[in-house]
Scaffold this active site. Structure first.
Site, PDB file in Angstrom:
ATOM      1  N   ASP A   1       0.872  -1.095  -0.003  1.00 22.02           N
ATOM      2  CA  ASP A   1      -0.049  -0.159  -0.031  1.00 22.02           C
ATOM      3  C   ASP A   1       1.036   1.346  -0.101  1.00 22.02           C
ATOM      4  O   ASP A   1       1.838   1.373   0.760  1.00 22.02           O
ATOM      5  CB  ASP A   1      -0.820  -0.011   1.270  1.00 22.02           C
ATOM      6  CG  ASP A   1      -1.854   1.087   1.256  1.00 22.02           C
ATOM      7  OD1 ASP A   1      -2.860   1.098   0.394  1.00 22.02           O
ATOM      8  OD2 ASP A   1      -1.903   1.669   2.178  1.00 22.02           O
ATOM      9  N   GLU A  56       1.749  -0.632  -4.974  1.00 21.83           N
ATOM     10  CA  GLU A  56       0.711   0.383  -5.361  1.00 21.83           C
ATOM     11  C   GLU A  56       1.445   1.742  -5.107  1.00 21.83           C
ATOM     12  O   GLU A  56       2.020   2.199  -4.139  1.00 21.83           O
ATOM     13  CB  GLU A  56      -0.442   0.322  -4.558  1.00 21.83           C
ATOM     14  CG  GLU A  56      -1.395   1.464  -4.788  1.00 21.83           C
ATOM     15  CD  GLU A  56      -2.019   2.275  -3.663  1.00 21.83           C
ATOM     16  OE1 GLU A  56      -2.968   2.802  -3.958  1.00 21.83           O
ATOM     17  OE2 GLU A  56      -1.592   2.407  -2.461  1.00 21.83           O
TER      18      GLU A  56
HETATM   19  C1  GLC Z   1      -4.058   2.975  -0.568  1.00 22.82           C
HETATM   20  C2  GLC Z   1      -5.360   2.264  -0.692  1.00 22.82           C
HETATM   21  C3  GLC Z   1      -6.494   3.262  -0.160  1.00 22.82           C
HETATM   22  C4  GLC Z   1      -6.106   3.660   0.913  1.00 22.82           C
HETATM   23  C5  GLC Z   1      -4.803   4.218   1.223  1.00 22.82           C
HETATM   24  C6  GLC Z   1      -4.189   4.744   2.423  1.00 22.82           C
HETATM   25  O1  GLC Z   1      -4.155   3.946  -1.692  1.00 22.82           O
HETATM   26  O2  GLC Z   1      -5.805   1.642  -1.867  1.00 22.82           O
HETATM   27  O3  GLC Z   1      -7.901   2.574  -0.003  1.00 22.82           O
HETATM   28  O4  GLC Z   1      -7.155   4.601   1.544  1.00 22.82           O
HETATM   29  O5  GLC Z   1      -3.836   3.632   0.373  1.00 22.82           O
HETATM   30  O6  GLC Z   1      -3.863   3.356   3.255  1.00 22.82           O
END
Ligand code: GLC
Length: 546
Positions: free
Chosen positions: A203, A265
């Site tokens: 994340d 991500e």
């Molecule tokens: C990422 C997740 C999202 C979350 C954010 C903070 O982007 O996909 O859902 O709100 O991180 O952890």
């Protein structure tokens, strides 16, 4: 010498399980591990290679589980560690790998470490970013950074000090310069790898390291707001120091057999920056989000596909294809309105770029066609739960049921992401459509009253349903699209994109009129009915060329 067989993750189809909304085994209206276990046969039949489960750790749910209070346990609403072990074993038993979601940028404010920081225990605040404020009495935040969810990225405590949170106030950012933070996360990885987990989605992988001194952001890139913004130059994102962390993580993963893998991500400025996360001693793959930002236009699709493939190839990684996830407007709805040229603005992503009524049938046609393009491409493909049912975004949730912190933090101007997180419809009954073990369960977000027709049960009966299209496409994908990573574009009319891999072609028509298909070709799969040998608008087809 024949090329080495690719590892599973280089060609995998990964299904994203948003656990809160997938299936509820105990009838409390919240999805859980027991529910997921009972639905593993469905996933096996769908033909996916792996699941990625959104955070399932104990959490006060300030941000739907992305605020973790204990990284080595399971949220009680979802089950127990024993359930998690059983799930991993069951999934492996039906040939499905299990990827978890690790949240290293921030903890929950209820995490042991942050509670110690609040109590000002010696040294505890050094694990986070605590700073004095600016201006008279320190009443102004320490810098001008904005939270992704809206408002300042800083919250002030009663004792006058401020702490950094790039997301919700309940998600304090960790200080990754602190050796204990690094050691702790390597240890957490080991904890789950030891339990058989096959890898992690990371994340906010681009956020861990902040520029030294936490300087103000340049006004021209002043805001961190929006997950999809161009982050070039912002001192909170994509700092070079982050790569050293991933080299350490890779060393942990490489100690295991079978392979353990990472998916980043990372919302960064372009595929070249992204490729840096994929160097051979760092992460295995990263989401390339340009595909999901692309308007329904053949030329734009072709450009993002070329760009993604080239960038991944530059570091020897497979490209990744994402049409949807739990943070963006569902594909059907993105394609259900007119298609502007620039699709990176938040408003567009959230489907509120215009007052246009969505044409969901049009959106569905296009989403089905997009899926055939996605599965024909080399590399890995991600399916967000409900995409295989062609579910649309629920845009008219009552304000008082909204859960996404974006809603309150944006001063009630941005409805946020709840509309793509609605519990799945499994049966043709009334709400909760078999989502919950009890038919009188009240789901954590309300389901719309017209979803019986989109349920798994309804779609299983209909040979032309999106579910059956996905099943056929995924059954064909391994043998049909096995050959190599190179794609060759075909010279076709405007409004159509067509490419060949091995002996198979994929054509997609984003234009307004039908286009003749090559005479000697055999249609293997089409996203909508063809009219003779004509490819109608908003349709994709897989062809075997003679
Ligand atoms: C990422 C997740 C999202 C979350 C954010 C903070 O982007 O996909 O859902 O709100 O991180 O952890």
């Amino acid at each position: 010498m024949p090329a080495a067989e690719p590892s599973w993750w280089e060609t995998a189809v990964v299904y994203q399980v948003y656990i809160r909304s997938f299936a509820d085994g105990d009838g409390d209206g919240i999805g859980d591990i027991a529910g997921l276990r009972t639905r593993l046969p469905y996933l096996a039949e769908l033909g996916v290679d792996a699941i990625w489960i959104n955070p399932w750790y104990p959490s006060p749910m300030a941000d739907a589980g992305y605020d973790v209070s204990d990284y080595r346990d399971i949220e009680p609403a979802y089950g127990t560690l024993g359930d998690a072990q059983a799930l991993i074993a069951d999934a492996h038993g039906v040939g499905i790998r299990v990827l978890l979601d690790i949240v290293p940028n921030h903890t929950s404010d209820q995490h042991m470490w942050f509670r110690a920081a609040l109590a000002d225990e010696p040294g505890a605040r050094l694990r986070y970013h605590f700073r004095p404020g600016r201006g008279p009495g320190g009443a102004e935040p320490p810098n001008n950074w904005q939270s992704v969810f809206g408002g300042p990225a800083w919250t002030r405590l009663a004792d006058g000090s401020w702490y950094l949170h790039l997301f919700a106030p309940g998600q304090p950012d960790l200080n990754w310069a602190h050796p204990e933070v690094r050691a702790e996360f390597e240890n957490i990885l080991t904890f789950w790898f030891d339990r058989g987990v096959d890898g992690f989605r990371i994340d906010v992988a681009h956020g861990l390291v902040k520029q030294d001194g936490l300087p103000d952001a340049d006004e021209s890139v002043e805001t961190a707001q929006s997950l999809v913004q161009d982050r070039a130059g912002h001192p909170a994102w994509d700092q070079d120091g982050v790569h050293d962390i991933y080299r350490g993580w890779r060393a942990v993963a490489d100690r295991y057999t079978p392979e353990r893998i990472f998916i980043a991500e990372a919302w960064v400025d372009g595929n070249e920056r992204l490729a840096r996360y994929l160097r051979s001693d760092e992460l295995h793959t990263a989401f390339q989000f340009d595909f999901l930002r692309t308007p329904w236009r053949a030329r734009a699709l072709r450009e993002v596909i070329d760009d993604a493939i080239a960038a991944a190839a530059s570091v020897g990684a497979p490209p990744t294809w994402v049409l949807s996830n739990h943070d963006v407007t569902r594909t059907v709805t993105r394609f259900a309105r007119s298609q502007p040229h620039h699709l990176i603005e938040t408003d567009w992503e959230r489907g509120r770029w215009a007052d246009e009524d969505p044409d969901h049938e049009l959106g569905r046609r296009r989403a089905r066609a997009a899926a055939l393009v996605q599965f024909a491409l080399p590399g890995t493909a991600y399916v967000y739960q409900g995409e295989e049912l062609a579910l649309e975004e629920i845009e008219d949730l009552p304000d008082d049921v909204r859960q996404d912190p974006t809603w309150a933090q944006s001063g009630f101007t941005d409805v946020g992401r709840d509309g793509c997180r609605i519990p799945l419809p499994w049966t043709e009954t009334d709400v909760p459509y078999g989502f919950a073990a009890r038919s009188d369960a009240v789901t954590w977000l309300p389901q719309p009253t017209h979803w019986a027709q989109h349920s798994v049960q309804a779609q299983e009966r209909d040979p032309r349903s999106t579910l059956n299209l996905y099943r056929r496409a995924l059954a064909l994908r391994p043998s049909l699209w096995r050959d190599g990573s190179a794609i060759r574009w075909l010279d076709v009319t405007d409004g159509v994109a067509a490419f060949q891999r091995g002996g198979v072609q994929c054509w997609v028509n984003t234009g307004h009129s039908g286009v003749p298909l090559p005479p000697a070709a055999t249609v293997v799969l089409a996203s909508s009915d063809l009219t003779g040998d004509v490819l109608p608008p908003d349709t994709a087809v897989w062809l075997r060329s003679q």
